[in-house]
Scaffold this motif. Structure first.
Motif, PDB file in Angstrom:
ATOM      1  N   VAL B   4       0.859  -1.179   0.000  1.00  0.00           N
ATOM      2  CA  VAL B   4       0.000   0.000   0.000  1.00  0.00           C
ATOM      3  C   VAL B   4       0.894   1.227   0.000  1.00  0.00           C
ATOM      4  O   VAL B   4       2.083   1.147   0.305  1.00  0.00           O
ATOM      5  CB  VAL B   4      -0.945   0.044   1.225  1.00  0.00           C
ATOM      6  N   LEU B   5       0.312   2.360  -0.357  1.00  0.00           N
ATOM      7  CA  LEU B   5       1.056   3.608  -0.373  1.00  0.00           C
ATOM      8  C   LEU B   5       0.748   4.331   0.933  1.00  0.00           C
ATOM      9  O   LEU B   5      -0.423   4.543   1.261  1.00  0.00           O
ATOM     10  CB  LEU B   5       0.611   4.436  -1.569  1.00  0.00           C
ATOM     11  N   LYS B   7       1.990   7.449   3.920  1.00  0.00           N
ATOM     12  CA  LYS B   7       2.833   8.533   4.393  1.00  0.00           C
ATOM     13  C   LYS B   7       3.595   8.006   5.597  1.00  0.00           C
ATOM     14  O   LYS B   7       3.029   7.255   6.413  1.00  0.00           O
ATOM     15  CB  LYS B   7       1.927   9.698   4.786  1.00  0.00           C
ATOM     16  N   GLU B  10       1.854   8.036   9.110  1.00  0.00           N
ATOM     17  CA  GLU B  10       0.738   7.109   9.349  1.00  0.00           C
ATOM     18  C   GLU B  10       1.245   5.672   9.348  1.00  0.00           C
ATOM     19  O   GLU B  10       0.727   4.823  10.075  1.00  0.00           O
ATOM     20  CB  GLU B  10      -0.412   7.316   8.354  1.00  0.00           C
ATOM     21  N   GLU B  34       0.529  13.738  11.673  1.00  0.00           N
ATOM     22  CA  GLU B  34      -0.289  12.653  11.133  1.00  0.00           C
ATOM     23  C   GLU B  34      -0.192  11.406  12.008  1.00  0.00           C
ATOM     24  O   GLU B  34      -1.081  10.557  11.968  1.00  0.00           O
ATOM     25  CB  GLU B  34       0.139  12.304   9.703  1.00  0.00           C
ATOM     26  N   SER B 142      13.984   4.682   4.968  1.00  0.00           N
ATOM     27  CA  SER B 142      12.832   4.640   4.066  1.00  0.00           C
ATOM     28  C   SER B 142      11.594   4.387   4.905  1.00  0.00           C
ATOM     29  O   SER B 142      11.692   4.001   6.078  1.00  0.00           O
ATOM     30  CB  SER B 142      12.990   3.511   3.039  1.00  0.00           C
ATOM     31  N   MET B 171      11.217  14.481   6.444  1.00  0.00           N
ATOM     32  CA  MET B 171      11.072  13.867   5.122  1.00  0.00           C
ATOM     33  C   MET B 171      10.533  12.440   5.250  1.00  0.00           C
ATOM     34  O   MET B 171       9.610  12.050   4.544  1.00  0.00           O
ATOM     35  CB  MET B 171      12.429  13.892   4.417  1.00  0.00           C
ATOM     36  N   GLN B 174       6.901  12.692   6.241  1.00  0.00           N
ATOM     37  CA  GLN B 174       5.951  13.301   5.311  1.00  0.00           C
ATOM     38  C   GLN B 174       5.900  12.622   3.949  1.00  0.00           C
ATOM     39  O   GLN B 174       4.927  12.776   3.214  1.00  0.00           O
ATOM     40  CB  GLN B 174       6.288  14.783   5.104  1.00  0.00           C
ATOM     41  N   MET B 175       6.969  11.914   3.572  1.00  0.00           N
ATOM     42  CA  MET B 175       6.963  11.377   2.211  1.00  0.00           C
ATOM     43  C   MET B 175       6.085  10.137   2.114  1.00  0.00           C
ATOM     44  O   MET B 175       5.855   9.427   3.079  1.00  0.00           O
ATOM     45  CB  MET B 175       8.388  11.091   1.725  1.00  0.00           C
ATOM     46  N   MET B 176       5.585   9.931   0.896  1.00  0.00           N
ATOM     47  CA  MET B 176       4.779   8.737   0.618  1.00  0.00           C
ATOM     48  C   MET B 176       5.699   7.694   0.015  1.00  0.00           C
ATOM     49  O   MET B 176       6.534   8.022  -0.832  1.00  0.00           O
ATOM     50  CB  MET B 176       3.694   9.047  -0.420  1.00  0.00           C
ATOM     51  N   GLU B 177       5.544   6.439   0.437  1.00  0.00           N
ATOM     52  CA  GLU B 177       6.277   5.338  -0.191  1.00  0.00           C
ATOM     53  C   GLU B 177       5.433   4.075  -0.113  1.00  0.00           C
ATOM     54  O   GLU B 177       4.620   3.924   0.804  1.00  0.00           O
ATOM     55  CB  GLU B 177       7.637   5.115   0.497  1.00  0.00           C
ATOM     56  N   PRO B 178       5.659   3.161  -1.049  1.00  0.00           N
ATOM     57  CA  PRO B 178       4.961   1.875  -0.960  1.00  0.00           C
ATOM     58  C   PRO B 178       5.513   1.075   0.212  1.00  0.00           C
ATOM     59  O   PRO B 178       6.726   1.049   0.413  1.00  0.00           O
ATOM     60  CB  PRO B 178       5.307   1.175  -2.289  1.00  0.00           C
TER      61      PRO B 178
END
Lengths: 228, 357
Positions: B4-5, B7, B10, B34, B142, B171, B174-178
């Protein structure tokens, strides 16, 4: 259903890619175009951070009233939004913050938004928690409609896993969007993906619903999507 | 499980709940909001408790109380908020309580800014609290690694009865990653027979305490803690060595900065410069062994940090005069650029060559 409304408002669950889609859409529309970044809930990765790229394309960008694009998370919404909304010659893309709470920032402008000339587009990413199935997605759409005070008019299928995205991910999103269409009648207006993925869809003769919207990942830095 | 993608923030929350966390006490601060938001929504669904405390100081002391009664508990904040928690962290370490603390670092000092930073290295590894204490510091690079570490962190804390700090930055948060959620390796966990969960009239009361007034008692306590720290150093030190085998210059970098350095390594290799990277995954315990394993090809080390230079002190200790140690850093929320890192490395190699001549 139309992609032709003078004002396009992009909403959705947070992290589905509203900002990248807003940037891509602003670059697709005929000039003159203004991109209004109304995200006041997210501190990083906001569409206003792409100001230099967008202004080079002739697109006006409205961020906060302090004129600071990075490093402040204040709800300082500028008055210059009003004349942009009023300008009949101008296409306007509004990038809302995520979820109903982020979408609420537009409520104060609701009386100045002509319903008949406005699209409220819900960005879907089947790989985000808030879009994990049709029921969850429809519930999210309804909550955001309440918050904005407008009815949704269409969907943007932006289903992806960033650099790992394949056509299968786009088609998973397409299946979800069709279920949402069955439940709500909302059509898929755009299918958004990076250009190689859109090309791969075409080459495989896959036809996800929606017009192709090439997303280039303007807000991602190149180290973020390196294969590890 | 399907990817899933998510942030970073979360994903930390989801991983914590998977790791058995049922109590969260915290106070909001950007750029990690978040995470408490996620916990406030999700913890009640699994029978847990989320509480927004009146301050960071209150929150860390709630963690002390919950951990003392045997709960799996965490708090989170960002740099200045973690500074406020330092007294509590020292007490928790002194009382040998297990808990997990997340710091999504931003620029400092003081209120600083809200953009990402790595200038809490001293705070994380030396501690702002008093006394001879240590705690584990994980520095994931990551969202996936953050999730894996976070899921395991509560087991590690319970195993050694020690605070575990997961040190990310804005970073990472806040960043989105799978991501995918995986089960951590199984650990043999001691029974929690020391907790204050009521005697029911059947045993002597347990006491949670960091006060030892008799000097000999306190020294004995310090020695026990020191033995524990040595055991953790032996067993739990983690790092990644990337292309170090034939390297002439070896970067040392962690977290977000190490992601960019990895790209700089690839870039330098394409230019014919043999670069490598030591990426500490635990900042304490520090991976001394990674340096001792370096071969004779190495001519220089270079620390790369999103700070004015903090980890470089440990790199110098590890180098012990064997190699010159250079530095490249950005601060204030600025994120380094791989080209600038590569240029700095080339310049340093030239200097190192001249010095040899």
């Amino acid at each position: 259903m139309t992609s032709g409304g003078r004002i396009a408002i992009l909403c959705g669950h947070y992290g589905t890619g509203k900002s990248e889609c807003s940037i891509a859409l602003a670059r697709t529309l005929p000039a003159p175009v203004t991109l209004i970044d109304l995200d006041v809930v997210n501190p990083y990765f906001r569409s206003r951070e792409a100001r230099a790229v967008l202004e080079a394309d002739g697109i006006a960008v409205i961020g906060n009233s302090l004129g600071i694009d990075t490093g402040v998370d204040l709800p300082a919404i500028p008055g210059s939004i009003v004349p942009a909304l009023r300008d009949q010659q101008r296409r306007v893309v509004i990038d809302l913050g995520g979820d109903p709470v982020g979408a609420r920032a537009i409520r104060q402008f609701r009386p100045r938004i002509p319903t008949e000339d406005t699209d409220l587009l819900y960005v879907v990413n089947a790989f985000r928690q808030g879009n994990r199935d049709s029921d969850t997605t429809v519930a999210s759409i309804r909550e955001i409609e309440q918050s904005v005070g407008l009815k949704c008019t269409g969907l943007i299928n932006n289903s992806h896993l960033l650099g790992e995205t394949t056509v299968d991910h786009v088609m998973s999103g397409d299946r979800l969007c069709r279920e949402v269409f069955d439940a709500t009648g909302l059509p898929v207006v755009w299918v958004a993906a990076r250009p190689p993925v859109l090309d791969a869809c075409r080459d495989a003769a896959l036809q996800p619903a929606g017009m192709p919207l090439p997303v280039t990942g303007v807000l991602r830095q190149d180290w973020m999507d390196s294969r590890r | 499980m399907e990817k899933v993608l998510m942030k970073g923030n979360e994903a930390v929350g989801a991983a914590a709940i998977r790791g058995g966390c049922r109590y969260f006490f915290g106070y909001p601060i950007t750029p990690q909001n978040e995470l408490p938001e996620y916990m406030s929504r999700e913890l009640p669904k699994v029978g847990g408790v989320f509480l927004q405390a009146e301050s960071e100081i209150a929150a860390i002391n709630m963690v002390y109380g919950a951990a003392g009664s045997g709960a799996r508990v965490m708090t989170s904040s960002s740099s200045p908020g973690i500074a406020l928690k330092q007294e509590g962290i020292s007490y928790i370490a002194g009382a040998e309580l297990p808990c997990v603390i997340v710091n999504m670092m931003r620029g400092g000092p003081g209120l600083g800014g809200i953009q990402p930073g790595q200038s809490d290295y001293f705070q994380a590894t030396r501690g702002g609290g008093n006394g001879d204490y240590r705690h584990i510091v994980y520095a994931p690079a990551s969202v996936q690694e953050t999730v894996d570490i976070m899921t395991e962190a509560f087991d590690v804390a319970d195993q050694y009865r020690i605070p575990v700090l997961v040190l990310g930055d804005g970073m990472i948060g806040q960043m989105m990653e799978p991501v995918e959620f995986r089960d951590p390796p199984t650990r043999e966990l001691p029974e929690k027979d020391w907790i204050t969960d009521g005697t029911a009239g059947r045993r002597a009361p347990n006491i949670i305490n960091s006060l030892y007034l008799a000097p000999q008692d306190l020294e004995d306590h310090n020695r026990r803690l020191d033995a524990k720290h040595r055991l953790i150093t032996e067993r739990e030190t983690r790092w990644e060595s990337f292309r170090c085998d034939d390297a002439e210059i070896v970067f040392v970098s962690y977290g977000t900065a190490s992601r960019i350095v990895r790209n700089a390594v690839e870039m330098l290799r394409e230019q014919g410069v043999r670069a490598g990277l030591i990426r500490p995954i635990t900042l304490w315990p520090w991976p001394q062994a990674a340096f001792d394993a370096l071969g004779p090809s190495v001519r220089a080390l270079m620390a790369v940090e999103m700070s004015m230079g903090q980890m470089i002190d440990d790199v110098k200790i590890s180098a012990a005069g064997r190699w010159p140690v250079g530095f490249y850093g950005r601060s204030g929320g600025m994120v380094p650029d791989q080209h600038a890192i590569a240029e700095a490395a080339v310049a340093m190699l030239e200097t190192a060559t001249q010095e040899v001549r």
